[in-house]
Design an enzyme around this catalytic site. Structure first.
Site, PDB file in Angstrom:
ATOM      1  N   ASP A 229      35.609  40.154  45.369  1.00 22.42           N
ATOM      2  CA  ASP A 229      36.246  40.947  44.276  1.00 22.42           C
ATOM      3  C   ASP A 229      35.182  40.607  43.060  1.00 22.42           C
ATOM      4  OD1 ASP A 229      37.384  41.724  42.010  1.00 22.42           O
ATOM      5  OD2 ASP A 229      39.210  40.135  41.978  1.00 22.42           O
TER       6      ASP A 229
ATOM      7  N   LYS B 288      29.951  44.530  34.810  1.00 18.48           N
ATOM      8  CA  LYS B 288      30.512  45.481  35.702  1.00 18.48           C
ATOM      9  C   LYS B 288      30.955  46.796  34.640  1.00 18.48           C
ATOM     10  CE  LYS B 288      34.784  46.048  38.564  1.00 18.48           C
ATOM     11  NZ  LYS B 288      35.987  45.255  38.881  1.00 18.48           N
TER      12      LYS B 288
ATOM     13  N   ASP C  57      47.525  46.574  37.836  1.00 14.52           N
ATOM     14  CA  ASP C  57      46.360  45.591  37.717  1.00 14.52           C
ATOM     15  C   ASP C  57      45.691  45.534  36.342  1.00 14.52           C
ATOM     16  OD1 ASP C  57      43.877  44.383  37.896  1.00 14.52           O
ATOM     17  OD2 ASP C  57      43.262  45.275  39.649  1.00 14.52           O
TER      18      ASP C  57
END
Lengths: 107, 623
Positions: free
Chosen positions: B25, B86, B207
């Protein structure tokens, strides 16, 4: 003729079996392969074969086929940690020599 | 001797041939690696027992530090310590600018469109920074599993576009990892919860991570997951909660906007820990180092915190509603909601999500680890450690894919939410007589006009045999593989000439944010419809004009007298004039007028050509 489990190994086997949700126990065995002759088999067992020898310890059923038992007699299955790595370890008194990492062996 | 793991019956590996695989992840704030051992999936800790690896990379003159140590020094060395990379992955320089002027890095000014961050160890790209995180996780996994990894499954937000997915794969390659597959994070969470072994039904995966929000609506049918719809916001997460709290502290403490980087970092850190305290406590005490030896002291209540972030949480629910609408569902049709991401620990999030879906959200598995665990399960299957039962995961493409057609319009070939892998083809033709090449412009997005969508690639199909307009048959095939990466091929059917492109990261092209793109497509639906109608009319008008011009040049002077010719010319000029405007109706009206004005001319042309064809034949020949 017998094989044994340490308590640590039995605890882990029970928890893995529970997590998997099925299986009568585990199967220990040997088969020919690898760089030094024999290799261990360590699997979940879903059913008992007719010829299987069954050993029960700390509430865990261990199945061994009669041929493998010749190579495994007296073996103790342990669960240990080595650094970050953890897993099962065969303490097999029959082993005469093994390859560098011990994954395959000769009797 | 080597330590062994229990395997499925008949799956014992030969010595030294264990098929080791891991799930990764790669998160905005934290990253994790997990693996299946003796049939049980779990995240792998480092030497000091920590599972979460902060996604922080610090560059020093002679090396790289990743994780907790780097995070601890972020305050002291903000320019060389990269956090939340990210958010930059697969983005262009222009995109990065829109992510906020508060990014505390020095971006290198240059021609290239890939942003490069200037550090003491040289300039680095987001791909390289991400690769450092992956390398660290890989080392941890290899030490834990006692061997080299055969492959990994890396999770990505459902909303990552092609460029971002490709950048993730690039990072893995730089880190020396073989990617078995990229998996959408929410899909991974569903796998971790073993929802695939439960009863058929519809599940929502909510999420809310450090930097991204995803909502996915999954349907489980006969043990197979189908993603009905996805939605979210690729720039909303716990970091934003922290930012709001930090801004509140700045207000309260009278710190102005010109505070230096180190100060901002400290504030963010204090804000984050206050937020975490408020998960269980009603009040969080604050003590902020003002940098000049002074401290500001205060407190933030849970109520006060909830007032600050409620708008953001409600924003997530807007995405939830949209995802439900895409799937054609009502909130009460959702069987259960799985909470993923550390920010779902915020009590207000649980409360509002539960209220919205009218069900108590599931949160038994650590929301920080659940995605990595699912990826590990999937990796274990893909590497071949699972006997018999194959797990099939269907994912969807997040945004429609299409090509540009005449008039700057987008023709969608693969609509959004199509399950992948997929291949779709559509036939196109040439617009002009004797056209021998065609430019293919590949686009991604929901809007009707090219200018409002994201440009992915351009390529040309050359060598089309010369034919009349509309004669060529050009088949354009879009194929999207299991990782969501796109290949486009154009092929002229009669001659077999073809050209193709694999969509590589198109950093730097106009990147309206994805969430924005979706919202825009809805907000501007009516306007777009109007625009499309107008462009279509204009294209039709142009075609009429061209055809008429060609005819007039050919035989206008023969078949028409001067007055007639002038009348037609007049109508034609009028059409040219209105087609440049924006009144659809007027264009349509004028096309009709022109056609009416030409009726007799068309008739005469017809007669003339019939006469020509019949010349020298008797009527009998045609009977």
């Amino acid at each position: 003729m017998s094989v044994t489990l340490t308590e640590a190994a039995a605890n882990h086997v029970r928890s893995f079996l529970e997590n998997r949700g099925q299986g009568v126990g585990i199967r220990l065995g040997v088969r020919t392969s690898g760089c030094s002759g024999m290799a261990y088999v360590l699997e979940f067992a879903d059913e008992q074969e007719e010829d299987d020898q069954v050993f029960e310890e700390h509430g865990v059923k261990v199945l061994v086929d009669p041929k493998s038992l010749l190579y495994l007699d007296g073996t103790e299955l342990d669960y240990t940690k080595e650094g970050l790595n953890e897993g099962f370890k065969f303490n097999n008194p029959n082993v005469k020599d093994a390859c560098g990492c011990g994954e395959s062996f000769n009797v | 001797m080597a330590l062994l793991q229990l395997t499925e019956p008949g799956q014992s590996a030969a010595p030294h041939q264990h098929r080791l695989a891991a799930g990764i992840d790669l998160g905005t704030t934290n990253s994790l690696v997990a693996s299946v051992r003796s049939g049980k999936a779990g995240t792998l800790p480092d030497d000091s027992g920590q599972h979460l690896l902060p996604s922080v990379v610090r560059y020093i003159p002679d090396g790289v530090i990743v994780g907790e140590e780097a995070k601890a020094q972020a305050v002291l060395d903000p320019l060389n310590t990269i956090v939340s990379v990210k958010r930059l992955l697969g983005r262009g320089v222009e995109d990065v600018k829109t992510l906020g002027s508060r990014l505390p890095y020095q971006f290198k000014q240059q021609q290239n469109t890939v942003p490069r961050i200037h550090t003491v160890a040289g300039d680095v790209t987001p791909v390289e920074v991400s690769a450092e995180i992956l390398k660290t996780l890989n080392r941890r996994a290899e030490k834990s599993l006692g061997g080299e990894l055969e492959g990994v499954v890396i999770t990505v937000p459902a909303y990552f576009d092609d460029a971002q997915r490709q950048a993730t794969k690039d990072a893995a390659r730089v880190a020396g990892l073989r990617v078995l597959r990229l998996l959408n994070e929410p899909t991974s969470a569903a796998v971790a919860y073993g929802l695939d072994h439960g009863s058929d039904g519809i599940h929502a995966i909510y999420d809310l991570g450090g930097g991204t929000f995803d909502i996915s609506i999954l349907r489980l049918r006969r043990g197979v997951f189908e993603v009905l719809s996805t939605g979210g916001d690729s720039a909303l997460g716990g970091d934003d909660f922290d930012r709001l709290v930090a801004e509140w502290i700045m207000q309260q403490a009278g710190i102005d906007d010109s505070a230096d980087h180190a100060m901002l970092r400290r504030l963010m850190r204090d804000a984050c820990s206050a937020k975490e305290t408020l998960t269980t406590a009603e009040v969080a005490p604050l003590r902020v180092d003002l940098g000049n030896g002074d401290y500001w002291e205060g407190k933030l209540t849970r109520e006060g915190f909830e007032q600050l972030v409620e708008a953001l949480v409600r924003k997530t629910l807007v995405s939830c509603r949209r995802a439900l609408r895409d799937a054609g569902l009502r909130p009460e049709e959702i069987e259960d909601v799985v909470l993923v991401g550390g920010s779902t620990r915020v009590p207000l999030v649980r409360e509002l999500v539960g209220e919205f879906f009218r069900t108590r959200p599931l949160a038994e598995i650590d929301p920080d680890r659940v995605v990595a665990i699912g990826a590990a399960v999937q990796a274990d299957v893909l590497v071949g450690n699972k006997s018999g039962e194959e797990m099939l995961l269907l994912d969807v493409i997040p945004l429609s894919l299409g090509i540009e057609t005449m008039g700057g319009l987008v023709e969608k070939i693969v609509p959004r939410n199509t399950t992948i892998p997929v291949a779709r083809a559509q036939e196109f033709t040439t617009f002009k007589d004797g056209q021998i090449a065609m430019a293919i412009h590949v686009l991604q997005g929901e809007r009707e006009l090219v200018s409002d969508c994201r440009s992915l690639a351009h390529f040309e199909l050359r060598g089309i045999p010369s034919m009349v307009a509309g004669g060529a048959r050009i088949k354009v095939t879009f194929s999207v593989d299991a990782d969501g990466l796109l290949g486009v091929e154009a092929r002229e059917e009669s001659s077999g000439v073809k050209a193709s492109v694999v969509v590589k990261p198109s950093y730097g092209l106009t990147d309206l944010e994805i969430e924005e793109m979706l919202r825009d497509s809805i907000d501007h639906a009516a306007e777009d419809l109007e625009a499309r109608g107008l462009r279509e009319r204009q294209v039709e008008a142009n075609r009429t004009i061209e055809a008429l011009r060609a005819a007039l040049d050919e035989d206008g002077e023969v078949l028409l007298d001067k007055t007639e010719y002038q009348a037609i010319e007049e109508q034609l000029d009028k059409l040219i004039e209105v087609s440049g405007g924006s009144d659809q109706q007027a264009i349509k009206q004028q096309i009709d007028n022109l056609e009416k004005a030409c009726e007799f001319y068309v008739e005469r042309r017809m007669n003339a050509s019939v006469k020509k064809a019949m010349a020298g034949h008797s009527v009998k020949d045609f009977e």
